[in-house]
Design a protein around this motif. Structure first.
Motif, PDB file in Angstrom:
ATOM      1  N   SER A  57      -4.670   1.753  -6.712  1.00  0.00           N
ATOM      2  CA  SER A  57      -3.993   0.652  -6.439  1.00  0.00           C
ATOM      3  C   SER A  57      -3.665   0.586  -4.910  1.00  0.00           C
ATOM      4  CB  SER A  57      -2.707   0.543  -7.082  1.00  0.00           C
ATOM      5  OG  SER A  57      -2.984   0.455  -8.677  1.00  0.00           O
ATOM      6  N   ALA A  58      -3.277   1.460  -4.214  1.00  0.00           N
ATOM      7  CA  ALA A  58      -3.134   1.558  -2.897  1.00  0.00           C
ATOM      8  C   ALA A  58      -4.449   1.294  -1.952  1.00  0.00           C
ATOM      9  CB  ALA A  58      -2.558   2.888  -2.220  1.00  0.00           C
ATOM     10  N   ASN A  59      -5.559   1.715  -2.510  1.00  0.00           N
ATOM     11  CA  ASN A  59      -6.806   1.489  -1.853  1.00  0.00           C
ATOM     12  C   ASN A  59      -7.229   0.186  -2.061  1.00  0.00           C
ATOM     13  OD1 ASN A  59      -7.117   3.653  -0.244  1.00  0.00           O
ATOM     14  ND2 ASN A  59      -8.139   4.939  -1.885  1.00  0.00           N
ATOM     15  N   TRP A  73       0.828  -1.158  -0.056  1.00  0.00           N
ATOM     16  CA  TRP A  73      -0.008  -0.133  -0.048  1.00  0.00           C
ATOM     17  C   TRP A  73       0.814   1.294  -0.057  1.00  0.00           C
ATOM     18  CZ3 TRP A  73       0.205   3.528   3.776  1.00  0.00           C
ATOM     19  CH2 TRP A  73      -0.485   4.832   3.699  1.00  0.00           C
ATOM     20  N   GLU A  74       1.793   1.366   0.812  1.00  0.00           N
ATOM     21  CA  GLU A  74       2.686   2.554   1.132  1.00  0.00           C
ATOM     22  C   GLU A  74       3.443   2.859  -0.125  1.00  0.00           C
ATOM     23  OE1 GLU A  74       5.950   3.949   4.379  1.00  0.00           O
ATOM     24  OE2 GLU A  74       5.387   2.154   4.349  1.00  0.00           O
ATOM     25  N   ILE A  75       4.004   1.940  -0.961  1.00  0.00           N
ATOM     26  CA  ILE A  75       4.581   2.242  -2.072  1.00  0.00           C
ATOM     27  C   ILE A  75       3.545   3.013  -3.293  1.00  0.00           C
ATOM     28  CG2 ILE A  75       5.536   1.186  -4.156  1.00  0.00           C
ATOM     29  CD1 ILE A  75       6.702  -1.140  -2.229  1.00  0.00           C
ATOM     30  N   TYR A  76       2.410   2.244  -3.528  1.00  0.00           N
ATOM     31  CA  TYR A  76       1.509   2.806  -4.385  1.00  0.00           C
ATOM     32  C   TYR A  76       1.101   4.157  -3.832  1.00  0.00           C
ATOM     33  CZ  TYR A  76       1.074  -1.647  -7.056  1.00  0.00           C
ATOM     34  OH  TYR A  76       1.406  -2.550  -7.608  1.00  0.00           O
ATOM     35  N   HIS A  77       0.873   4.341  -2.693  1.00  0.00           N
ATOM     36  CA  HIS A  77       0.445   5.600  -1.962  1.00  0.00           C
ATOM     37  C   HIS A  77       1.321   6.650  -2.419  1.00  0.00           C
ATOM     38  CE1 HIS A  77      -1.656   8.595   0.993  1.00  0.00           C
ATOM     39  NE2 HIS A  77      -0.584   8.948   1.373  1.00  0.00           N
ATOM     40  N   ASN A  78       2.723   6.558  -1.918  1.00  0.00           N
ATOM     41  CA  ASN A  78       3.768   7.426  -2.057  1.00  0.00           C
ATOM     42  C   ASN A  78       4.139   7.807  -3.384  1.00  0.00           C
ATOM     43  OD1 ASN A  78       3.793   7.679   0.831  1.00  0.00           O
ATOM     44  ND2 ASN A  78       5.801   6.213   1.051  1.00  0.00           N
ATOM     45  N   LEU A 137      -1.724   9.030 -13.678  1.00  0.00           N
ATOM     46  CA  LEU A 137      -0.811   8.182 -12.989  1.00  0.00           C
ATOM     47  C   LEU A 137      -1.011   8.331 -11.208  1.00  0.00           C
ATOM     48  CD1 LEU A 137       2.194   8.574 -14.975  1.00  0.00           C
ATOM     49  CD2 LEU A 137       0.630   6.507 -15.129  1.00  0.00           C
ATOM     50  N   ALA A 138      -1.170   9.537 -10.926  1.00  0.00           N
ATOM     51  CA  ALA A 138      -1.549   9.341  -9.109  1.00  0.00           C
ATOM     52  C   ALA A 138      -2.712   8.776  -9.205  1.00  0.00           C
ATOM     53  CB  ALA A 138      -1.788  11.110  -9.179  1.00  0.00           C
ATOM     54  N   ILE A 139      -3.852   9.104  -9.650  1.00  0.00           N
ATOM     55  CA  ILE A 139      -5.127   8.409  -9.557  1.00  0.00           C
ATOM     56  C   ILE A 139      -5.037   6.797  -9.619  1.00  0.00           C
ATOM     57  CG2 ILE A 139      -7.421   7.786 -10.509  1.00  0.00           C
ATOM     58  CD1 ILE A 139      -7.592  11.021 -11.436  1.00  0.00           C
ATOM     59  N   GLU A 140      -4.439   6.362 -10.641  1.00  0.00           N
ATOM     60  CA  GLU A 140      -4.072   4.941 -10.778  1.00  0.00           C
ATOM     61  C   GLU A 140      -3.180   4.251  -9.536  1.00  0.00           C
ATOM     62  OE1 GLU A 140      -1.194   2.376 -13.405  1.00  0.00           O
ATOM     63  OE2 GLU A 140      -2.226   3.874 -14.787  1.00  0.00           O
ATOM     64  N   ASN A 141      -2.168   5.099  -9.067  1.00  0.00           N
ATOM     65  CA  ASN A 141      -1.484   4.506  -7.833  1.00  0.00           C
ATOM     66  C   ASN A 141      -2.249   4.664  -6.685  1.00  0.00           C
ATOM     67  OD1 ASN A 141       1.472   3.971  -8.285  1.00  0.00           O
ATOM     68  ND2 ASN A 141       0.986   5.080 -10.004  1.00  0.00           N
ATOM     69  N   HIS A 173      -7.103   3.417   3.141  1.00  0.00           N
ATOM     70  CA  HIS A 173      -6.617   4.214   4.076  1.00  0.00           C
ATOM     71  C   HIS A 173      -7.216   5.722   3.885  1.00  0.00           C
ATOM     72  CE1 HIS A 173      -3.030   2.481   6.325  1.00  0.00           C
ATOM     73  NE2 HIS A 173      -2.908   1.980   5.439  1.00  0.00           N
ATOM     74  N   ASP A 174      -7.671   6.469   5.041  1.00  0.00           N
ATOM     75  CA  ASP A 174      -8.134   7.629   4.888  1.00  0.00           C
ATOM     76  C   ASP A 174      -7.456   8.792   4.024  1.00  0.00           C
ATOM     77  OD1 ASP A 174     -10.510   6.992   6.056  1.00  0.00           O
ATOM     78  OD2 ASP A 174      -9.974   7.748   8.134  1.00  0.00           O
ATOM     79  N   SER A 175      -6.193   8.781   4.220  1.00  0.00           N
ATOM     80  CA  SER A 175      -5.215   9.478   3.832  1.00  0.00           C
ATOM     81  C   SER A 175      -5.121   9.347   2.030  1.00  0.00           C
ATOM     82  CB  SER A 175      -3.758   9.372   4.355  1.00  0.00           C
ATOM     83  OG  SER A 175      -3.407   8.090   4.179  1.00  0.00           O
ATOM     84  N   THR A 176      -5.227   8.273   1.868  1.00  0.00           N
ATOM     85  CA  THR A 176      -5.416   7.761   0.249  1.00  0.00           C
ATOM     86  C   THR A 176      -6.568   8.466  -0.367  1.00  0.00           C
ATOM     87  OG1 THR A 176      -4.006   5.863   0.543  1.00  0.00           O
ATOM     88  CG2 THR A 176      -4.946   5.919  -1.614  1.00  0.00           C
ATOM     89  N   TYR A 177      -7.770   8.186   0.351  1.00  0.00           N
ATOM     90  CA  TYR A 177      -8.929   8.592  -0.125  1.00  0.00           C
ATOM     91  C   TYR A 177      -8.803  10.222  -0.308  1.00  0.00           C
ATOM     92  CZ  TYR A 177     -11.254   4.266  -0.338  1.00  0.00           C
ATOM     93  OH  TYR A 177     -11.631   3.010  -0.539  1.00  0.00           O
TER      94      TYR A 177
END
Length: 168
Positions: free
Chosen positions: A141-143, A116-121, A134-138, A148-152
């Motif tokens: 993928s993280a979600n 998760w952390e790799i995709y989020h970052n 690409l940001a949306i795609e990552n 995580h609330d931070s990813t949303y």
């Protein structure tokens, strides 16, 4: 480095690492750095965990460039340790080197399991590079791996930056 117990028996490297860990979590950074330097000298720099913790301390105290060098050194000692690669990526991100951070996150994805952390970052880096798709795609993928609330929140921010308020 006092690496002997009260009976004079030499403590193994794991005990030194445990001592470093305890000092770090207690935030006794001065003593922790002393023990780390002794360990680095004793093992002639071939000690991944003390270098890793020293890098964490340097980053926490605002010495991000130095932390990056130390995380890179830890990665050289153990190139397949995903935690080291993630920290290299994080330090690059904090230094504003977003493309270089993405390259490190992609390498971590190639050699490790989905994280998760790799995709989020990576999503954060793409967002700052204005590569919104690409940001949306990552972020998605993280979600998919772990919500995580931070990813949303970051996903909503990207849609807002794209002026896609419905998507946000």
């Amino acid at each position: 480095l006092n690496d002997a117990n009260s009976d004079g028996a030499v403590l193994p490297r794991e005990s030194i690492n445990a001592h470093i860990h305890n000092l770090y979590v207690r935030q006794d950074f001065d003593e922790c750095l002393k023990v780390i330097e002794d360990a680095v000298d004793k093992y002639e720099g071939l000690c991944e965990y003390p270098i890793y913790v020293k890098a964490l301390i340097k980053r926490q105290t605002g010495q991000i460039a130095e932390s990056l060098q130390l995380f890179q050194k830890a990665t050289c000692l153990n190139p397949h340790n995903i935690a080291n690669l993630k920290q290299v990526g994080r330090s690059l991100y904090l230094l504003g080197k977003h493309k270089a951070a993405i390259d490190v996150y992609e390498e971590a994805n190639r050699i490790g399991v989905d994280d998760w952390e790799i995709y989020h970052n990576a999503g954060l880096c793409y967002m700052y590079l204005k590569a919104y798709e690409l940001a949306i795609e990552n972020f998605r993928s993280a979600n998919q791996l772990h919500r995580h609330d931070s990813t949303y929140l970051q996903l909503g921010k990207v849609y807002t930056l794209m002026e896609n308020y419905k998507g946000a």
